[in-house]
Design an enzyme around this catalytic site. Sequence first.
Site, mmCIF file in Angstrom:
data_model
loop_
_atom_site.group_PDB
_atom_site.id
_atom_site.type_symbol
_atom_site.label_atom_id
_atom_site.label_comp_id
_atom_site.label_asym_id
_atom_site.label_seq_id
_atom_site.Cartn_x
_atom_site.Cartn_y
_atom_site.Cartn_z
ATOM 1 C CE1 TYR A 1 -4.828 -5.583 -24.106
ATOM 2 C CE2 TYR A 1 -2.969 -3.877 -24.401
ATOM 3 C CZ TYR A 1 -3.240 -5.128 -24.089
ATOM 4 O OH TYR A 1 -2.300 -6.263 -23.202
ATOM 5 N NE ARG A 2 -5.089 -0.608 -18.245
ATOM 6 C CZ ARG A 2 -4.108 0.461 -17.582
ATOM 7 N NH1 ARG A 2 -2.975 -0.847 -16.958
ATOM 8 N NH2 ARG A 2 -3.866 1.198 -17.030
ATOM 9 C CE LYS B 1 2.634 -7.395 -29.826
ATOM 10 N NZ LYS B 1 1.317 -7.585 -28.296
ATOM 11 C CG ASP C 1 -19.189 -6.111 -34.166
ATOM 12 O OD1 ASP C 1 -18.362 -6.180 -33.261
ATOM 13 O OD2 ASP C 1 -20.076 -6.139 -34.637
ATOM 14 C CB ALA D 1 5.692 -3.054 -10.336
ATOM 15 C CE1 TYR E 1 -0.845 0.553 -21.431
ATOM 16 C CE2 TYR E 1 -2.311 -1.597 -21.300
ATOM 17 C CZ TYR E 1 -1.341 -0.753 -21.266
ATOM 18 O OH TYR E 1 -0.614 -0.813 -20.331
#
Length: 534
Positions: free
Chosen positions: A288-289, A169, A92, A220, A164
């Site tokens: 992220y990722r 956004k 967390d 891509a 990331y």
Amino acid sequence: MVFFKDLFIFKSLIKGSLYSGHMKKKLLNYLPLFALMLFTVSMMAQTAPDEDTNSSIACPSSGVFQNNTTRDVDIANPDNVGTVDDRTCYADYYETSVYGETWGAYNITFNSNHWDAPNTLQPRIERSLSRSQETGVGSYARFTGTLRILEVGNTGTFGSTGSYLMQAKGKHTGGGGSNDPAICLYLARPVYGPDANGNQVQVSFDIWREQINFRGGSGAAGRTEVFLRNVLKDEIIDIELEVGFRQDPNDPNLKIHYSDAIIGGQVFNWNIPEPERGRESGIRYGVYRVKGGRAQMRWANTTYQKVEVVDNSTIPAADIYRIKNVETGEYLTSSGSSIIASTSGTGSDKEWEIISAGSGSSYVNIDSQVRGIIRFTGGSSNPGLVSTNFSPPNTDTDKVWTVIDNNDGTVSFETRNLGRFLYHDTNNMITHSANIDDRSKWNLESTTLSVDSQQIASVGVYPNPTVDGFTISLDNISAEKVQIFNLLGMLVYEQKTNESSIHIDNMDNFDSGMYIISVTANDNKVYQTKLIVN
């Protein structure tokens, strides 16, 4: 941080009280060796004081971080701004105190996303920030913070390696892409070097901007990666990201949707494609990722600001229509790649924009809010319609239409100039036909006009239809501005006023057809009604 300490000592030797001609000469003799030492030290990985060095990247078997009922898992009074989106069972959000700052800790590991079906989407702990939801020039969302990157995901393959740190956004009109698409993402990829024991570890990170090629672009074909700069592991980097709308310096009638970043003092500005389709500006940050291994980043000194300026250059949302057939009363509907009829007018799949096919073009595109523009196929023997993924403006000869005003409050859509019309056939198929009857006629129901009949009733226009002139009555509205637009969204009349009515007798700018009258009040509310000119 040894590198920065040694560099400080070196600068002190050059500039301090020890500096003299003799000392300068000695220092210059040793400069190449000292520079090599600095380079070696800088490239030798150091473990950060708050780095997660756990040898296991699995989620704890106790399930302590599973959080199956909410993704908003936060501590009381967090130092970092924004709402947590926690999709990892590895850890967390928590905070550490090092280097004289309070740092938000974001740690994720491969296959730790237990929320999304599972692992159909990548793990993340990000913070979302309330979006700037206006598109007028001067609207923006701005985030600032201080970042340290300690580790990012690695698969051994360039394309899937990296994590990331933040993303711009923003939703858009015309369909295409996900329901909440990324505009661009800022990606850190690892650079390897030796640690104190000679093992190859992550010592620095290349920062890339992964930017869309068109609205909704992914993969891509839909995105391009641009290298920005390199930063050292655990280096303290000031970050600023601003996403918003500014005036196009080459054309005052146009605007630019931009994503401008400053990373460690270096400026990386980028203009987002198809700015006219942008509906909002948003930012997320954290980590992220991770498609292999672990990713961990630290954020401090985070701030957020947004400004919202209403765009009054076009009809606010009034150019989004439900298209209803006169004969059948059914609505034009996008259903996957098909165009069908629906008895219900509810839902974004029944919402369409009529957009100019290009600068100087007399044709239009009919653009779905959930997909793309309509393409007509075949001729008299095998007519058909396809809901494409193409975005407007588009001048392809099989995707352009002529809007014909029928002078009775309805319109017809002709396939280019081919004498065939959008048609609701007796077999319930939506097609194109040479028949000219009520099945080729359509009512345009503005989604704004149909939302609030009480608002519409406070704006009147008479006579309507008109030939020689008309009066706009403004009942119980403290008006600031009256604008009139044609069906393509082009402004044909504008007048500031504080009167309760306006009379217009100069019809030079009004060809026969349908118009939208848009009244902006002092409180920025917009009231609208239709006008028909014969």
